[in-house]
Design a protein around this motif. Structure first.
Motif, PDB file in Angstrom:
ATOM      1  N   LEU A   1       0.836  -1.270  -0.021  1.00  0.00           N
ATOM      2  CA  LEU A   1       0.035   0.146   0.050  1.00  0.00           C
ATOM      3  C   LEU A   1       0.882   1.271  -0.005  1.00  0.00           C
ATOM      4  N   ALA A   2       2.031   1.452   0.863  1.00  0.00           N
ATOM      5  CA  ALA A   2       2.743   2.352   0.697  1.00  0.00           C
ATOM      6  C   ALA A   2       3.425   2.736  -0.732  1.00  0.00           C
TER       7      ALA A   2
ATOM      8  N   HIS B   1       5.285   3.632  10.214  1.00  0.00           N
ATOM      9  CA  HIS B   1       6.720   3.601   9.849  1.00  0.00           C
ATOM     10  C   HIS B   1       6.686   3.417   8.317  1.00  0.00           C
ATOM     11  N   ALA B   2       5.846   2.649   7.752  1.00  0.00           N
ATOM     12  CA  ALA B   2       5.582   2.592   6.217  1.00  0.00           C
ATOM     13  C   ALA B   2       5.396   3.915   5.548  1.00  0.00           C
TER      14      ALA B   2
ATOM     15  N   THR C   1       1.145   7.525  20.895  1.00  0.00           N
ATOM     16  CA  THR C   1       0.876   8.843  20.559  1.00  0.00           C
ATOM     17  C   THR C   1       1.884  10.022  21.015  1.00  0.00           C
ATOM     18  N   VAL C   2       1.803   9.733  22.458  1.00  0.00           N
ATOM     19  CA  VAL C   2       2.839  10.707  23.147  1.00  0.00           C
ATOM     20  C   VAL C   2       4.153  10.737  22.614  1.00  0.00           C
ATOM     21  N   GLN C   3       4.696   9.393  22.546  1.00  0.00           N
ATOM     22  CA  GLN C   3       6.296   9.148  22.175  1.00  0.00           C
ATOM     23  C   GLN C   3       6.539   9.808  20.646  1.00  0.00           C
ATOM     24  N   TYR C   4       5.588   9.440  19.801  1.00  0.00           N
ATOM     25  CA  TYR C   4       5.606   9.914  18.553  1.00  0.00           C
ATOM     26  C   TYR C   4       5.907  11.392  18.382  1.00  0.00           C
ATOM     27  N   ASP C   5       4.631  11.928  19.218  1.00  0.00           N
ATOM     28  CA  ASP C   5       4.670  13.479  19.235  1.00  0.00           C
ATOM     29  C   ASP C   5       6.046  14.315  19.756  1.00  0.00           C
TER      30      ASP C   5
END
Length: 245
Positions: free
Chosen positions: A71-72, A121-122, A175-179
């Motif tokens: 899909l990516a 990630h993709a 969510t927190v860590q990605y932000d």
């Protein structure tokens, strides 16, 4: 949200995902409706009638690395970027604490936690190319440590959701860590990522026992997917505002 924004909604052939796809399309987005079964995805788009005009079904199994990679590549080839990613694909496997097994927990984590990581990630290279990228992780109010520890009367059957709520709490921490990571990266500082709670919504996951409609449940998801440039990031929200972690 800019006209013609490209959006992907995972696990979207029914329920909140389908309604999220519909509402984003009505706001002018080109929506890719992710579904493990391409036939069910196509049927879902047809079920929307005129509202599905801006929606295209795509095959996506978030637990299959080959499916995510394919899909990516398709998104890169057809659109060259991604503006909105809604990690909606999820599963509920109910069991009491005494009956919760490692196998059941692994199955939940594979879809509810590992799946979003694989998709982010993709697709992150495509999100980097967007002028206003947004990621929404579809969580649950029952994942709130604050509300749970305070003894809040949360809807649903608390006796069988231990592993499910743990998986959604893990998604919230992602969510927190990605932000935090995105804020430190000049190429991603404009990317907003948040967790959304649809509330207890009538879907196949709960046997349609909940009082809220899919349209109501999708509100918080769509709002976060279409945040303005000065909107929040790294938060946990329902349609009324911020929720306790």
């Amino acid at each position: 949200m800019r006209p013609g924004a490209v959006a992907l909604v995972t696990g979207a052939n029914r329920g909140i995902g389908l309604e999220t796809a519909r509402q984003l399309a009505l706001r002018g987005a080109v929506v890719l409706l992710g579904s493990r079964d391409p036939g069910r995805g196509a049927d879902a788009v047809r079920s929307l009638g005129a509202d599905g005009a801006g929606i295209r079904p795509v095959a996506l199994d978030v637990t299959d690395p080959d499916s995510v990679t394919a899909l990516a590549k398709r998104l890169d080839r057809d659109h060259g970027r991604l503006d909105v990613l809604v990690n909606n694909a999820g599963v509920f496997l109910g069991a009491t604490a005494a009956d919760t097994t490692a196998e059941l927990t692994r199955d939940l984590l594979a879809v509810n936690v590992v799946g979003p990581v694989a998709v982010i990630h993709a697709l992150l290279p495509l999100l980097r190319r967007s002028p206003a990228p947004r990621i929404v992780n579809v969580s649950s109010t029952t994942a709130s440590f604050g509300l749970t520890c305070a003894g809040a009367d949360l809807p649903g059957d608390a006796s069988v959701r231990m592993a499910y709520t743990a998986s959604k709490a893990a998604l919230n921490m992602l969510t927190v860590q990605y932000d935090l990571a995105f804020r430190r990266d000049p190429e991603l500082a404009h990317l907003k990522i948040n967790s959304a709670s649809p509330g207890w919504t009538a879907t196949a996951m709960n046997g349609f026992r909940a009082p809220r409609t899919a349209a109501e449940g999708a509100r918080s998801v769509v709002d976060l997917a279409t945040l303005p440039d000065d909107g929040p990031s790294g938060g946990f929200f329902d349609e009324h505002g911020a929720l306790a972690w």
